[in-house]
Design a protein around this motif. Sequence first.
Motif, PDB file in Angstrom:
ATOM      1  N   ALA A   1      84.300  21.314-102.340  1.00 37.89           N
ATOM      2  CA  ALA A   1      84.670  22.494-103.126  1.00 37.89           C
ATOM      3  C   ALA A   1      84.949  22.114-104.573  1.00 37.89           C
ATOM      4  O   ALA A   1      84.533  22.821-105.509  1.00 37.89           O
ATOM      5  N   GLU A   2      85.634  21.009-104.778  1.00 41.51           N
ATOM      6  CA  GLU A   2      85.931  20.559-106.143  1.00 41.51           C
ATOM      7  C   GLU A   2      84.665  20.138-106.874  1.00 41.51           C
ATOM      8  O   GLU A   2      84.531  20.366-108.090  1.00 41.51           O
ATOM      9  N   GLN A   3      83.709  19.558-106.169  1.00 39.94           N
ATOM     10  CA  GLN A   3      82.419  19.227-106.786  1.00 39.94           C
ATOM     11  C   GLN A   3      81.675  20.495-107.195  1.00 39.94           C
ATOM     12  O   GLN A   3      81.050  20.546-108.262  1.00 39.94           O
ATOM     13  N   CYS A   4      81.748  21.514-106.339  1.00 38.35           N
ATOM     14  CA  CYS A   4      81.070  22.780-106.639  1.00 38.35           C
ATOM     15  C   CYS A   4      81.656  23.454-107.869  1.00 38.35           C
ATOM     16  O   CYS A   4      80.952  24.151-108.615  1.00 38.35           O
TER      17      CYS A   4
ATOM     18  N   ALA B   1      82.490  22.037-110.466  1.00 36.26           N
ATOM     19  CA  ALA B   1      81.946  21.368-111.649  1.00 36.26           C
ATOM     20  C   ALA B   1      80.482  21.722-111.911  1.00 36.26           C
ATOM     21  O   ALA B   1      79.894  21.249-112.886  1.00 36.26           O
ATOM     22  N   GLU B   2      79.870  22.537-111.048  1.00 35.12           N
ATOM     23  CA  GLU B   2      78.472  22.946-111.246  1.00 35.12           C
ATOM     24  C   GLU B   2      78.326  23.695-112.577  1.00 35.12           C
ATOM     25  O   GLU B   2      79.177  24.531-112.917  1.00 35.12           O
ATOM     26  N   PRO B   3      77.253  23.439-113.339  1.00 33.68           N
ATOM     27  CA  PRO B   3      77.049  24.176-114.595  1.00 33.68           C
ATOM     28  C   PRO B   3      76.966  25.689-114.382  1.00 33.68           C
ATOM     29  O   PRO B   3      77.462  26.464-115.198  1.00 33.68           O
ATOM     30  N   SER B   4      76.322  26.102-113.303  1.00 29.53           N
ATOM     31  CA  SER B   4      76.211  27.524-112.976  1.00 29.53           C
ATOM     32  C   SER B   4      77.342  27.903-112.017  1.00 29.53           C
ATOM     33  O   SER B   4      77.465  27.335-110.925  1.00 29.53           O
TER      34      SER B   4
ATOM     35  N   LEU C   1      79.675  28.534-106.494  1.00 31.57           N
ATOM     36  CA  LEU C   1      80.296  29.363-105.471  1.00 31.57           C
ATOM     37  C   LEU C   1      79.440  29.439-104.219  1.00 31.57           C
ATOM     38  O   LEU C   1      79.928  29.236-103.100  1.00 31.57           O
ATOM     39  N   THR C   2      78.151  29.739-104.393  1.00 32.52           N
ATOM     40  CA  THR C   2      77.295  29.921-103.221  1.00 32.52           C
ATOM     41  C   THR C   2      76.996  28.603-102.521  1.00 32.52           C
ATOM     42  O   THR C   2      76.852  28.566-101.306  1.00 32.52           O
TER      43      THR C   2
ATOM     44  N   ILE D   1      88.935  27.768-104.505  1.00 32.53           N
ATOM     45  CA  ILE D   1      88.205  28.986-104.153  1.00 32.53           C
ATOM     46  C   ILE D   1      88.519  30.102-105.145  1.00 32.53           C
ATOM     47  O   ILE D   1      87.616  30.832-105.588  1.00 32.53           O
ATOM     48  N   THR D   2      89.779  30.243-105.511  1.00 34.50           N
ATOM     49  CA  THR D   2      90.163  31.258-106.504  1.00 34.50           C
ATOM     50  C   THR D   2      89.443  31.013-107.829  1.00 34.50           C
ATOM     51  O   THR D   2      88.955  31.952-108.472  1.00 34.50           O
ATOM     52  N   GLU D   3      89.358  29.752-108.236  1.00 28.30           N
ATOM     53  CA  GLU D   3      88.692  29.420-109.496  1.00 28.30           C
ATOM     54  C   GLU D   3      87.175  29.632-109.401  1.00 28.30           C
ATOM     55  O   GLU D   3      86.548  30.082-110.367  1.00 28.30           O
TER      56      GLU D   3
END
Length: 219
Positions: free
Chosen positions: A77-80, A82-85, A90-91, A131-133
Amino acid sequence: MPATASRPLRRDAQRNRERIVAAAREVFATRGFAATLDDVAHHAGVGVGTVYRRFPTKEALVEAIFADRIEGVVAVAEQCLAEPSAWDGLTRFMVYACHTHAEDRGLRDVMLSLGMKKRFPDSGDRLETVITELVARAKDEGTLRTDFEATDVPIIFTMVSDLAGAPAGAYDRYLRLVIDGLRACPRNADLGPALTRDQVIGVLSGCVPPVRPRSSAAQ
């Protein structure tokens, strides 16, 4: 000589503990919280007394076998985040979490149970924050519908993971259908008010069995 806080397990005791933990992972993955310590003992090929000596309650066994798995979910979740998009982040997490829950019924039950944050307070707080972020970031990006809330996430996880035993292909079909419905679109119908935190807890309590059934003090 000063007394030590704990002694290392004898080799045979350590081997038994490892057998119990390995068996518990397999049994809980299939049966979730419906599994009992008797089931674990049978699968491990040891007496149930041996299981109770190492893990006096099912809660203790759950905490032992799922702590690292939950930490792994939090790390993803923490890696996600950091995704540019923001949408991809989230998805990606939602697809990963749903697949993980479907593959391991025990992990699904522990992560969606009422006792999740009590048993794993640090991991639970971090996951809720991420998740909130993820949701807020996707809204700010304009890719996520504005009436979606972080409290909707565990409900979706519960709904989709229940399809794990459906005919081949159905699981991914409906997961993708749900995710496509989260996209921001001018024609989005109003969802109405989101469930409150207490309402989400009430829904999950009816979908995820407790670790210890009320009818049995032994489990």
